[in-house]
Structure formats: structure tokens, C-alpha cells
Design a protein around this motif. Structure first.
Motif, PDB file in Angstrom:
ATOM      1  N   PRO A  79       0.836  -1.213   0.000  1.00 35.24           N
ATOM      2  CA  PRO A  79       0.000   0.000   0.000  1.00 35.24           C
ATOM      3  C   PRO A  79       0.864   1.254   0.000  1.00 35.24           C
ATOM      4  CG  PRO A  79       0.056  -0.966   2.194  1.00 35.24           C
ATOM      5  CD  PRO A  79       0.810  -1.911   1.296  1.00 35.24           C
ATOM      6  N   LEU A  80       0.356   2.305  -0.631  1.00 36.86           N
ATOM      7  CA  LEU A  80       1.074   3.579  -0.695  1.00 36.86           C
ATOM      8  C   LEU A  80       0.398   4.665   0.130  1.00 36.86           C
ATOM      9  CD1 LEU A  80       2.055   3.577  -4.478  1.00 36.86           C
ATOM     10  CD2 LEU A  80       3.528   3.116  -2.516  1.00 36.86           C
ATOM     11  N   ASP A  81      -0.724   4.329   0.758  1.00 31.46           N
ATOM     12  CA  ASP A  81      -1.335   5.258   1.718  1.00 31.46           C
ATOM     13  C   ASP A  81      -2.163   4.463   2.723  1.00 31.46           C
ATOM     14  OD1 ASP A  81      -4.090   4.954   0.911  1.00 31.46           O
ATOM     15  OD2 ASP A  81      -3.681   6.217  -0.809  1.00 31.46           O
ATOM     16  N   GLY A  97       3.583   7.550  -6.014  1.00 33.31           N
ATOM     17  CA  GLY A  97       2.474   7.383  -5.080  1.00 33.31           C
ATOM     18  C   GLY A  97       2.300   8.540  -4.122  1.00 33.31           C
ATOM     19  N   LYS A  98       3.329   9.348  -3.941  1.00 32.65           N
ATOM     20  CA  LYS A  98       3.237  10.511  -3.049  1.00 32.65           C
ATOM     21  C   LYS A  98       2.555  11.706  -3.698  1.00 32.65           C
ATOM     22  CE  LYS A  98       7.343   9.338  -0.307  1.00 32.65           C
ATOM     23  NZ  LYS A  98       8.722   9.736   0.034  1.00 32.65           N
ATOM     24  N   ALA A 145      -1.551   1.487  -4.599  1.00 32.18           N
ATOM     25  CA  ALA A 145      -0.730   0.356  -4.171  1.00 32.18           C
ATOM     26  C   ALA A 145      -0.033  -0.227  -5.394  1.00 32.18           C
ATOM     27  CB  ALA A 145      -1.600  -0.700  -3.494  1.00 32.18           C
ATOM     28  N   TYR A 146       0.904  -1.153  -5.136  1.00 36.60           N
ATOM     29  CA  TYR A 146       1.579  -1.826  -6.249  1.00 36.60           C
ATOM     30  C   TYR A 146       1.979  -3.233  -5.825  1.00 36.60           C
ATOM     31  CZ  TYR A 146       6.185  -1.145  -4.038  1.00 36.60           C
ATOM     32  OH  TYR A 146       7.259  -1.194  -3.193  1.00 36.60           O
ATOM     33  N   LEU A 159       2.055  -5.050 -10.934  1.00 40.25           N
ATOM     34  CA  LEU A 159       0.723  -4.445 -10.952  1.00 40.25           C
ATOM     35  C   LEU A 159       0.765  -3.055 -10.339  1.00 40.25           C
ATOM     36  CD1 LEU A 159      -1.415  -7.421  -9.567  1.00 40.25           C
ATOM     37  CD2 LEU A 159      -0.866  -6.935 -11.957  1.00 40.25           C
ATOM     38  N   LEU A 160      -0.034  -2.151 -10.904  1.00 46.56           N
ATOM     39  CA  LEU A 160      -0.256  -0.831 -10.331  1.00 46.56           C
ATOM     40  C   LEU A 160      -1.744  -0.698 -10.056  1.00 46.56           C
ATOM     41  CD1 LEU A 160       1.947   1.342 -12.739  1.00 46.56           C
ATOM     42  CD2 LEU A 160       2.583   0.458 -10.492  1.00 46.56           C
TER      43      LEU A 160
END
Length: 711
Positions: free
Chosen positions: A395-397, A458-459, A470-471, A479-480
Motif C-alpha cells: 500500500p502507498l497510503d 504514489g506521493k 498500491a503496487y 501491478l499498479l
């Protein structure tokens, strides 16, 4: 019925007593207010309609007006009056000039009538006066020259007339002067350039100003954005000093009566023809009509003649050497193209095999292959490169509440396929909709680089940029995962989807909203994102539209991530396709999709593989032209061999009416014509051939934000 004299006198006496009592109450009521409050009540009395009740709490119950709507005070003194877009109908009261501490007046987008009262300028501390988009008329009083601190004067979109007063030059601190869309006449005051050399914004367009452009205009060394002299009656020669303006300033001289050669000096060098159209007596580059004497604007000294056999020999030697270099370059290109062709053949075979496998399943099972690859990865990871460390969803957040298993069990539908990979719409069991892009196989050695890049992307958070949530990375699958944007892409909104019937064209308000959204997103990427990013591949297909037709820029950073992940070298392949018309010996075909995408690429993309912010500005300009015209770049190329930019330039040079270039749906909105012209001018500035001549996205955004139409 007869009325006696005594009855009449008695009634008069009663009315007199009543009026006296009413006046007494009024005086007693107002006496509690200070002088500034009384002056503001005078302004309220001059307003005959207040549809939003903006002045409803303006009463005399307080000792000062600092708690009233639209009023800002400092140390109990009124410093600002602000009522933008409130629909106020009435006139300006000269009593406002008695507010000794007044600094800012903003009454834009109302229905104010009458003239500017000279008494208004008794407020000597006034710093900004913004009155655009009203119905004010008359002259600008000479008293304006008594405002030593004035920095912003915007009187545009009114009906002011007469000349621009010489007294304005006394406002030495003036930074913004916008007088467009009025009826100003006569010539600019003597000393205009020297006197207002602090100006950063200058817009004199759409007036009837005449005479010559002052020779001292080049003293405005702090100008930014566009110096707009367009749609006036300026005549005579273009002063050479105009080239002394900062090189990043776009100088708009369109639709005047200017004549003679265009000076090839400073900021005027390498300007495209769109800055000079509508002046039939202008000649020389960049226009196609040569000057009558055949001499360029800067005279023969620009091109010294070569005399004598020695010079001729040197010239021939240079030509011979340049031919050798050309031959070497061609041979290298042929070898390079051959190698690239082999790479493409290999990629093509792999892609065909993948598509055959995918065709064996239904849309609801399109993630089956992806799931199998991911499940196998846990077994293969032990033998993979030591650099590959990820086998789970990252996850990116903090808002990501799903995991890899939930993602793989979800229903999935193919949204589209491209050279970068397949995009799926995924619906989780809880109803959450996501967009998942597969980046393909290979690239097992570059996980750390991919991780750094994807986390930086992602930021980036902005309302007009699709968010990467997420990736996933493994040797065989990347995957993105993005937010899902439900209303399709901009290309479909302009031209309709295949088989869609009926198709409802967008209104101008919706188009302008989309234009502004794209501009805001790009401006954020260029100016405020952590690394001041470049998109590099902007086109209508990757502008997605939200539930309320708000624009979302997608695929930002995708090309770089795809290259790291082991995908096809996208930029190289596009460059090769773009060069094919110049190198007919190439056997590599240009696909219809590639042909369309090349329409949005800046001319300098042929010379370098490193995208710049000016690439994005050019691409954005093409999108604006497409939104205005409703014409498909692909259809235009097939029918006329002109891309959209060339077609617009042809129409302008041929002096075709605006209705000939407009989308038919927009031609039915004549009330939007001024705004459409303003956007068209912005678009033409964005697609200038020379990158340095294009505005920044911040300048574009500022220009569009001044257009109030939209949703």
C-alpha cells in the motif's frame, strides 16, 4: 368631496411631524456609528439590488462596521471591501474615498453602472482596485495618478472609453494593469513603458487603442506571462525595443494595423506566426509574406556575403564534410532500426501469445492468468534475483484496506489494452472499484529502482491527478492499483464511443471545466510536486473524467515504470515511428494508434528522448484545440495530411471565420465566443514551435482561472 383648508393644514402638520420623528430615529440610530460606517452606508444606499443579501447585516447597531459582511478591518479601521460575484446592481459611491485606511476594493463580476467617481481616489492608500466584469463606463479620472501605492488595477470587461490617462504613469508601483474588453481609444501615453516599468501583467486587448506602440515599451523588464496588445488599432512599425522584454514573455500583437518588417531581436526572435496574425501589412519571418525589398527585419548585416575563391573553397569543404556526416548518421540509423525491429518482432510474438491465452477466458476471469502467475511466484522466488524482495501488495497510503487475496478474488473486466499493458476494472466484494494495470513480465533485476520510482509517484496527491494506491512486484508480474474514475476518457467525451448512439456533445462550460482541471493538474506536477515532474505522454486517452466531469490526469510516470519493469521501450519506439516519414527506407510501420499519439508530441521530441515540461505544454495546447474544434487528429491527418496544429494555422492564415473552426455544438453558444477566443489564443501560445516561446503551465492556469464560466 370637499376638503377644508384647516383639514389640509392639519394633515400637512401630521405628515411633517411623522417625517420629523422618522428622521430623528434615523439620526439617533446612525449616531452610534463611526465615520467609516456612515460612508459604507452611503455605498449601500447606492446599491438598488442585492440578490444574495450580501449587505443584509450592514446596519447601524454597532459602533464600527468591522463585523459587516465583506468588510475587513485592521486596528478597527476598514482596509478591504470585497463582494465578488454577488450580483450587486447599483453604482459606486464617492464616499468610499473617505475611508482613509482602505487598501483593497474587489467588486468584480457584479452589475455596477455609472462611472468611476473621482472622489474614490481620495483613499490615498489604495493598493488594489478590481472591478472587472461590470457595466461601468466613462473615463478613468486623472485623480488615479494620486495613488502612490496602487499595485493592481483591473477594469476589464466594462464599457470604459476615452484615452488611458497620462496620470496613470504616476502609479510607479503598479504591477498588474488589465484594461481588456473596453472601448479605450487614442494612443498610449508618452512614457508608458518607462513610467510603468514595475508591471508584471499587462493586458490591453479588445479595445480601440491606436497610434504606435511606444518605443520605450522594452523598459518593462519585469513582465511575465503574456503582454497582450491584440485586437486594437495599433499601427506603424513594431518597435525593436519590444524585443527587450523578457524572453519568456509571450507578446501578442494579433489583429492590429501594424506594418513593416518584424524585428528579429530578443524576445521577438523565433516567435511563431500566431503572434502576428491579423496584421496584413506585416512582413518578414516568421510570416510567409516577404518584405517588398527582400531584406529581413534586421537588415543585411544578419547574413554577410562570402566573397573570393578562398571562402568558396571553405564553403565547399564544409558542404562535403556535412554530407559525409549525414551518410554516417543514415548508416547508423539503419543499423539501429534493424536492431529495434528485431526487438519489436520478439515483443510482438510474446504479445500475440499472451492475447491468445487471454482470449480463452471470459471478462469475469481475466485475472485468472494473473492470479496463477502470482501464486507460482512464491515457489519461484527462492531462485530469483536477490534484488527481488516483494511478493505481496504494497500500500502507498493508509486508506488501502484490501489485500492481495481480496484483489485476486474480485470481479474484473478489461477496460483497455495498450503497448504498456492491460487495464482492468476490479470490483471488490465490499463494492470498492479499482483500476489495475498489468505491466507485463520480465525485469527481475531492477526492483529497488522500481520501488523508489513507484513510491515517489504514489506521493503525488492532487484532485486532478489519478491517485496510485498500491503496487505489486514479482519476477513475472507487476501491478499498479489506482482509483477507478467512472466517466471514461476525454477522447470518448469529445468524439463519442464506438457504437454509442445518441452522442451528446459537451457544452462550453463543461469543456472549460475540463481544461481548467487539466491545467491545474499539470501545473501541480510542474511546480509543486516533490520532483517537479513531467508527464511526457499527455493525450485525451489518459485524461479521465469523474462523476461531475472533473478531469483526472492518468498514466503519470507510467512510461518510466514500464521501462523499469521490463516493458517495451516506449519512448524509443515512438521516436522511431515519428522519424519514419523522414527516413522512408525504414520497414517499420506506424500503427494508427501510434499515429494519433504522435499528434500530441512536441516537435522537439524528435531530437531528444528526455521529456521536458514544455512537451507537456505543447500536448496540452493540442488538447485545447481538439476541445475547441471537436476534430479528431487522426481523421484530420487521413483527410488533409495536416495535423491539428497545422490545420489551425492554415485556417488563421486563410482568415476563416471562427465558426469554421468551432465544434458545431459550440457554434450554437454565441454568448461564449469571447471566452472561446481567449482559450484559443492560449492554445496557440502553447503550441508554438520553439519551446521557449510557450508559456508555463502556471501562466496558463492563471489565464484560464480568469474565465469565470464553468461548473
Amino acid at each position: 368631496m370637499e376638503v377644508s383648508v384647516s383639514d389640509s393644514c392639519e394633515r400637512c402638520h401630521l405628515w411633517g411631524m411623522l417625517m420629523f420623528l422618522m428622521f430623528s430615529v434615523l439620526v439617533v440610530d446612525v449616531v452610534g456609528l463611526n465615520e467609516e460606517g456612515v460612508a459604507l452606508l452611503s455605498f449601500k444606499a447606492s446599491i438598488t439590488e442585492d440578490p444574495n443579501g450580501s449587505l443584509a447585516n450592514w446596519d447601524s447597531s454597532k459602533q464600527n462596521p468591522c463585523s459587516w459582511n465583506g468588510i475587513t478591518c485592521k486596528e478597527s479601521r476598514v482596509v478591504s471591501i470585497s463582494f465578488p460575484k454577488e450580483g450587486l446592481l447599483g453604482s459606486l459611491s464617492s464616499a468610499l474615498g473617505s475611508l482613509a485606511s482602505l487598501r483593497h476594493v474587489n467588486l468584480r463580476n457584479n452589475r455596477l453602472l455609472g462611472s468611476l467617481p473621482p472622489g474614490l481616489f481620495q483613499a490615498k492608500g489604495l493598493q488594489s482596485l478590481v472591478l472587472y466584469d461590470n457595466s461601468l463606463s466613462g473615463f478613468i479620472p486623472q485623480e488615479i495618478g494620486t495613488l502612490p501605492y496602487l499595485q493592481v488595477l483591473d477594469l476589464s470587461q466594462n464599457s470604459f472609453s476615452g484615452s488611458i490617462p497620462y496620470a496613470l504613469i504616476q502609479c510607479k508601483r503598479l504591477k498588474t494593469l488589465v484594461l481588456s474588453h473596453n472601448n479605450f481609444t487614442s494612443s498610449l501615453p508618452i512614457g508608458f513603458g518607462k513610467g510603468l516599468n514595475a508591471l508584471e501583467t499587462l493586458d490591453l486587448s479588445y479595445n480601440r487603442l491606436n497610434g504606435s506602440i511606444p518605443g520605450d515599451i522594452g523598459n518593462m523588464s519585469k513582465l511575465k506571462g503574456t503582454a497582450d496588445f491584440s485586437h486594437n488599432l495599433f499601427s506603424s512599425l513594431i518597435p525593436q525595443s519590444l524585443g527587450d522584454l523578457p524572453e519568456k514573455v509571450y507578446i501578442d500583437l494579433t489583429y492590429n494595423n501594424l506594418s513593416g518588417p518584424i524585428p528579429q531581436h530578443g524576445a521577438l526572435v523565433n516567435r511563431g506566426p500566431t503572434a502576428f496574425i491579423g496584421n496584413p501589412l506585416l512582413c518578414g519571418p516568421p510570416l510567409k509574406n516577404p518584405c517588398s525589398d527582400g531584406v529581413p527585419a534586421d537588415g543585411p548585416a544578419m547574413f554577410p556575403t562570402i566573397e573570393g575563391s578562398e571562402n568558396e573553397g571553405r564553403s565547399n569543404k564544409r558542404i562535403s564534410m556535412s554530407r559525409g556526416v549525414v551518410v554516417a548518421i543514415v548508416l547508423c540509423d539503419l543499423v539501429g532500426i534493424g536492431l529495434i525491429a528485431l526487438v519489436f518482432l520478439y515483443c510482438y510474438r510474446r504479445a500475440v501469445a499472451m492475447r491468445v491465452k487471454e482470449a480463452n477466458g471470459s471478462n469475469h476471469k481475466d485475472l485468472k492468468v494473473m492470479k496463477e502467475c502470482l501464486c507460482c511466484m512464491n515457489e519461484e522466488s527462492e531462485t530469483a534475483s536477490e534484488n527481488v524482495e516483494q511478493n505481496d501488495l504494497v500500500p502507498l497510503d493508509r486508506h488501502v484496506k484490501f489485500n492481495l487475496d481480496e484483489l485476486l478474488k474480485a470481479s474484473a473486466f478489461v477496460l483497455g489494452k495498450s503497448e504498456i499493458g492491460i487495464v482492468y476494472k476490479v470490483v471488490l466484494d465490499n463494492g470498492l472499484m479499482l483500476a489495475v494495470r498489468r505491466l507485463g513480465e520480465g525485469g527481475s533485476q531492477r526492483f529497488k529502482e522500481f520501488q523508489t520510482e513507484v513510491e515517489a509517484v504514489g506521493k503525488v496527491r492532487h484532485p486532478n491527478i489519478v491517485t496510485l494506491r498500491a503496487y505489486y512486484w514479482s519476477v513475472e508480474e507487476k501491478l499498479l492499483i489506482y482509483d477507478f474514475i467512472p466517466n471514461g476518457n476525454l477522447s470518448s467525451a469529445i468524439h463519442g464511443r464506438m457504437g454509442q448512439s445518441p452522442f451528446s456533445p459537451m457544452s462550453w462550460a463543461v469543456r472549460l471545466k475540463i481544461m481548467k482541471g487539466i491545467a491545474r493538474g499539470l501545473c501541480f506536477l510542474h511546480e509543486f510536486s516533490p520532483k517537479k515532474y513531467v508527464h511526457g505522454d499527455l493525450k485525451p486517452n489518459n485524461i479521465l473524467l469523474g462523476p461531475n466531469m472533473e478531469a483526472h490526469i492518468s498514466d503519470f510516470g507510467l512510461a518510466h515504470l514500464a521501462n523499469i519493469a521490463g516493458g517495451s521501450p516506449i519512448l524509443h519506439s515512438r521516436r522511431m515511428a515519428a522519424e519514419k516519414p523522414q527516413n522512408q527506407s525504414s520497414d517499420v510501420a506506424v500503427s494508427p494508434v501510434m499515429k494519433i499519439e504522435l499528434c500530441y508530441q512536441a516537435p522537439e521530441a524528435l531530437k531528444t528522448l528526455k521529456p521536458s515540461q514544455k512537451w507537456d505544454v505543447y500536448s496540452y495546447g493540442v488538447i485545447l484545440l481538439e476541445l475547441i474544434s471537436g476534430r479528431s487528429p487522426a481523421a484530420l491527418l487521413d483527410s488533409s495530411d495536416l495535423d491539428l496544429v497545422q490545420w489551425f494555422q492554415f485556417c488563421i492564415e486563410a482568415k476563416k471565420p471562427l465558426t469554421d473552426v468551432l465544434d458545431l455544438a459550440l457554434a450554437r453558444e454565441p454568448e461564449s465566443e469571447d471566452e472561446i477566443i481567449a482559450v484559443l489564443k492560449t492554445a496557440l501560445a502553447c503550441v508554438q514551435y520553439v519551446p521557449e516561446s510557450r508559456p508555463s503551465m502556471r501562466q496558463v492556469t492563471d489565464t484560464l482561472e480568469r474565465l469565470v464560466t464553468g461548473l
